[in-house]
Motif scaffolding. Structure first.
Motif, PDB file in Angstrom:
ATOM      1  N   SER A 192     -19.681  36.996  55.534  1.00  0.00           N
ATOM      2  CA  SER A 192     -19.572  36.086  56.684  1.00  0.00           C
ATOM      3  C   SER A 192     -18.173  35.490  56.803  1.00  0.00           C
ATOM      4  O   SER A 192     -17.454  35.746  57.764  1.00  0.00           O
ATOM      5  CB  SER A 192     -20.606  34.966  56.564  1.00  0.00           C
ATOM      6  N   ASN A 193     -17.777  34.694  55.807  1.00  0.00           N
ATOM      7  CA  ASN A 193     -16.489  34.000  55.900  1.00  0.00           C
ATOM      8  C   ASN A 193     -15.300  34.952  55.877  1.00  0.00           C
ATOM      9  O   ASN A 193     -14.359  34.807  56.672  1.00  0.00           O
ATOM     10  CB  ASN A 193     -16.359  32.984  54.772  1.00  0.00           C
ATOM     11  N   PHE A 194     -15.341  35.922  54.958  1.00  0.00           N
ATOM     12  CA  PHE A 194     -14.227  36.862  54.876  1.00  0.00           C
ATOM     13  C   PHE A 194     -14.152  37.738  56.128  1.00  0.00           C
ATOM     14  O   PHE A 194     -13.072  38.001  56.651  1.00  0.00           O
ATOM     15  CB  PHE A 194     -14.347  37.743  53.630  1.00  0.00           C
ATOM     16  N   ASN A 196     -15.230  37.006  59.135  1.00  0.00           N
ATOM     17  CA  ASN A 196     -14.738  36.205  60.254  1.00  0.00           C
ATOM     18  C   ASN A 196     -13.233  35.970  60.149  1.00  0.00           C
ATOM     19  O   ASN A 196     -12.528  35.924  61.169  1.00  0.00           O
ATOM     20  CB  ASN A 196     -15.469  34.861  60.305  1.00  0.00           C
ATOM     21  N   HIS A 197     -12.736  35.825  58.922  1.00  0.00           N
ATOM     22  CA  HIS A 197     -11.287  35.658  58.745  1.00  0.00           C
ATOM     23  C   HIS A 197     -10.537  36.900  59.222  1.00  0.00           C
ATOM     24  O   HIS A 197      -9.471  36.801  59.837  1.00  0.00           O
ATOM     25  CB  HIS A 197     -10.964  35.375  57.282  1.00  0.00           C
ATOM     26  N   LEU A 198     -11.102  38.078  58.961  1.00  0.00           N
ATOM     27  CA  LEU A 198     -10.479  39.303  59.461  1.00  0.00           C
ATOM     28  C   LEU A 198     -10.459  39.320  60.988  1.00  0.00           C
ATOM     29  O   LEU A 198      -9.492  39.762  61.599  1.00  0.00           O
ATOM     30  CB  LEU A 198     -11.212  40.527  58.918  1.00  0.00           C
ATOM     31  N   TYR A 199     -11.544  38.843  61.609  1.00  0.00           N
ATOM     32  CA  TYR A 199     -11.544  38.726  63.074  1.00  0.00           C
ATOM     33  C   TYR A 199     -10.410  37.809  63.517  1.00  0.00           C
ATOM     34  O   TYR A 199      -9.711  38.094  64.501  1.00  0.00           O
ATOM     35  CB  TYR A 199     -12.866  38.147  63.581  1.00  0.00           C
ATOM     36  N   ALA A 200     -10.235  36.704  62.807  1.00  0.00           N
ATOM     37  CA  ALA A 200      -9.227  35.711  63.189  1.00  0.00           C
ATOM     38  C   ALA A 200      -7.812  36.274  63.086  1.00  0.00           C
ATOM     39  O   ALA A 200      -6.984  36.074  63.989  1.00  0.00           O
ATOM     40  CB  ALA A 200      -9.365  34.458  62.323  1.00  0.00           C
ATOM     41  N   ILE A 201      -7.530  36.990  61.997  1.00  0.00           N
ATOM     42  CA  ILE A 201      -6.163  37.515  61.860  1.00  0.00           C
ATOM     43  C   ILE A 201      -5.943  38.692  62.809  1.00  0.00           C
ATOM     44  O   ILE A 201      -4.811  38.927  63.274  1.00  0.00           O
ATOM     45  CB  ILE A 201      -5.828  37.883  60.402  1.00  0.00           C
ATOM     46  N   ALA A 202      -7.011  39.440  63.138  1.00  0.00           N
ATOM     47  CA  ALA A 202      -6.877  40.503  64.137  1.00  0.00           C
ATOM     48  C   ALA A 202      -6.621  39.906  65.513  1.00  0.00           C
ATOM     49  O   ALA A 202      -5.801  40.421  66.289  1.00  0.00           O
ATOM     50  CB  ALA A 202      -8.138  41.366  64.162  1.00  0.00           C
ATOM     51  N   GLU A 203      -7.300  38.800  65.817  1.00  0.00           N
ATOM     52  CA  GLU A 203      -7.074  38.125  67.100  1.00  0.00           C
ATOM     53  C   GLU A 203      -5.636  37.610  67.187  1.00  0.00           C
ATOM     54  O   GLU A 203      -4.975  37.718  68.236  1.00  0.00           O
ATOM     55  CB  GLU A 203      -8.059  36.975  67.258  1.00  0.00           C
ATOM     56  N   ASP A 204      -5.141  37.053  66.084  1.00  0.00           N
ATOM     57  CA  ASP A 204      -3.766  36.567  66.051  1.00  0.00           C
ATOM     58  C   ASP A 204      -2.785  37.715  66.251  1.00  0.00           C
ATOM     59  O   ASP A 204      -1.804  37.592  67.004  1.00  0.00           O
ATOM     60  CB  ASP A 204      -3.512  35.872  64.708  1.00  0.00           C
ATOM     61  N   PHE A 205      -3.048  38.837  65.582  1.00  0.00           N
ATOM     62  CA  PHE A 205      -2.200  40.025  65.739  1.00  0.00           C
ATOM     63  C   PHE A 205      -2.185  40.490  67.194  1.00  0.00           C
ATOM     64  O   PHE A 205      -1.118  40.777  67.767  1.00  0.00           O
ATOM     65  CB  PHE A 205      -2.704  41.142  64.830  1.00  0.00           C
ATOM     66  N   CYS A 206      -3.357  40.564  67.816  1.00  0.00           N
ATOM     67  CA  CYS A 206      -3.435  41.013  69.209  1.00  0.00           C
ATOM     68  C   CYS A 206      -2.665  40.076  70.135  1.00  0.00           C
ATOM     69  O   CYS A 206      -1.983  40.521  71.061  1.00  0.00           O
ATOM     70  CB  CYS A 206      -4.897  41.102  69.660  1.00  0.00           C
ATOM     71  N   GLY A 207      -2.797  38.773  69.873  1.00  0.00           N
ATOM     72  CA  GLY A 207      -2.073  37.819  70.705  1.00  0.00           C
ATOM     73  C   GLY A 207      -0.573  37.989  70.594  1.00  0.00           C
ATOM     74  O   GLY A 207       0.145  37.976  71.609  1.00  0.00           O
ATOM     75  N   LYS A 208      -0.080  38.171  69.389  1.00  0.00           N
ATOM     76  CA  LYS A 208       1.359  38.336  69.187  1.00  0.00           C
ATOM     77  C   LYS A 208       1.874  39.658  69.747  1.00  0.00           C
ATOM     78  O   LYS A 208       3.037  39.756  70.146  1.00  0.00           O
ATOM     79  CB  LYS A 208       1.685  38.235  67.698  1.00  0.00           C
ATOM     80  N   GLU A 209       1.003  40.663  69.770  1.00  0.00           N
ATOM     81  CA  GLU A 209       1.403  41.975  70.272  1.00  0.00           C
ATOM     82  C   GLU A 209       0.999  42.202  71.725  1.00  0.00           C
ATOM     83  O   GLU A 209       1.169  43.296  72.274  1.00  0.00           O
ATOM     84  CB  GLU A 209       0.806  43.077  69.381  1.00  0.00           C
ATOM     85  N   HIS A 210       0.445  41.153  72.347  1.00  0.00           N
ATOM     86  CA  HIS A 210       0.126  41.165  73.786  1.00  0.00           C
ATOM     87  C   HIS A 210      -0.872  42.265  74.161  1.00  0.00           C
ATOM     88  O   HIS A 210      -0.697  42.980  75.155  1.00  0.00           O
ATOM     89  CB  HIS A 210       1.415  41.307  74.622  1.00  0.00           C
TER      90      HIS A 210
END
Length: 275
Positions: A192-194, A196-210
């Motif tokens: 669960s926690n780990f 979700n953390h992967l989702y969070a860092i993937a979302e951050d990556f997508c945001g930075k890469e537009h």
């Protein structure tokens, strides 16, 4: 209301009878956070009675108590000792820090923690145990998800009592020792926690890469759905399990400006390739 006997070495009573599905229990909820709120709702929905809410923060106690038509107090107040069951749904640390003077005689007291021994409650009552909801619970949830419960008690009667009570709340109830519960709690953090953390860092990556992270959500749902019917090991896909070095190299070059994520990618890839 049913009342616990002085000793629960044998079942004090059965929650079930030929005339009704279960007898109604009178419950004191200790805590007013996420777990206390959801468990309180679930208990109330199944026709048990929340008689009192106790919280360190009197305003939080009042807010939750108002939902159930219950009384409320902080830790310095008087507890409702007419209740059948006290459920301590607070942080793990508070179980050892805040309840040294919490005494209920022979009334059953349980905590809801996954990684804390049942014996932390042994000075609070002669009958104690664990009612652990193996689910991620947030008070904002409109619909309560299915909740597996793991139960344990300090004697046979307590275990029977808790299992029967939990079965009025869920169709998925199991007994589990401290050691078993700790292992499942560890696994729960990973899935669960780990995750979700992967989702969070993937979302951050997508945001930075537009690029649009929302396009990944159907994939997330499909991946979660597959393990309902198969072992995760059996349905593992991707370049690492295929040992597709060419694609892995492309990904690593794409991540060259994201060093932390690149390291995470490499470690997870190695774990998949070398289980």
């Amino acid at each position: 209301m049913s009342t616990l006997s002085v000793s629960l070495k044998k079942p004090a009573f059965s929650l079930y009878s030929s005339k009704q599905r279960y007898k109604l229990m009178k419950v004191v909820m200790v805590g007013a956070g996420n777990v206390a709120t959801i468990l309180g709702r679930l208990i109330s929905q199944n026709n048990h009675v929340i008689s009192q809410v106790i919280s360190r923060n009197i305003n939080h106690a009042r807010e939750l108590a108002d939902r159930f038509g219950a009384t409320y107090t902080d830790f310095a107040g008087e507890f409702d000792l007419t209740a059948d069951l006290f459920i301590i749904a607070t942080t793990d640390a508070s179980l050892t820090d805040n309840f040294a003077n919490f005494q209920t005689g022979n009334k059953l007291v349980v905590h809801t923690a996954g990684s804390v021994s049942r014996d932390v409650l042994q000075k609070m009552s002669s009958n104690y145990g664990v009612l652990y909801p193996l689910q991620s619970l947030r008070k904002e949830l409109e619909e309560i998800p299915p909740i597996p419960f793991l139960v344990d008690g300090n004697n046979d009667g307590t275990r029977v009592w808790l299992k029967e009570f939990a079965q009025t709340l869920s169709d998925n109830v199991s007994e589990a020792t401290d050691e078993e519960r700790l292992k499942l709690h560890t696994a729960a953090v990973i899935v669960s926690n780990f995750t979700n953390h992967l989702y969070a860092i993937a979302e951050d990556f997508c945001g930075k890469e537009h690029v649009n992270f929302d396009l990944l959500k159907p994939l997330i749902m499909e991946t979660a759905h597959r393990i309902q019917h198969a072992s995760p090991m059996e349905v593992q896909t991707g370049p690492a399990v295929r040992k597709d070095i060419h694609t892995l190299d492309k990904h690593l070059r794409t991540l060259s400006t994201h060093p932390k994520l690149r390291t995470t990618y490499m470690r997870l890839t190695d774990s998949i390739m070398n289980p």
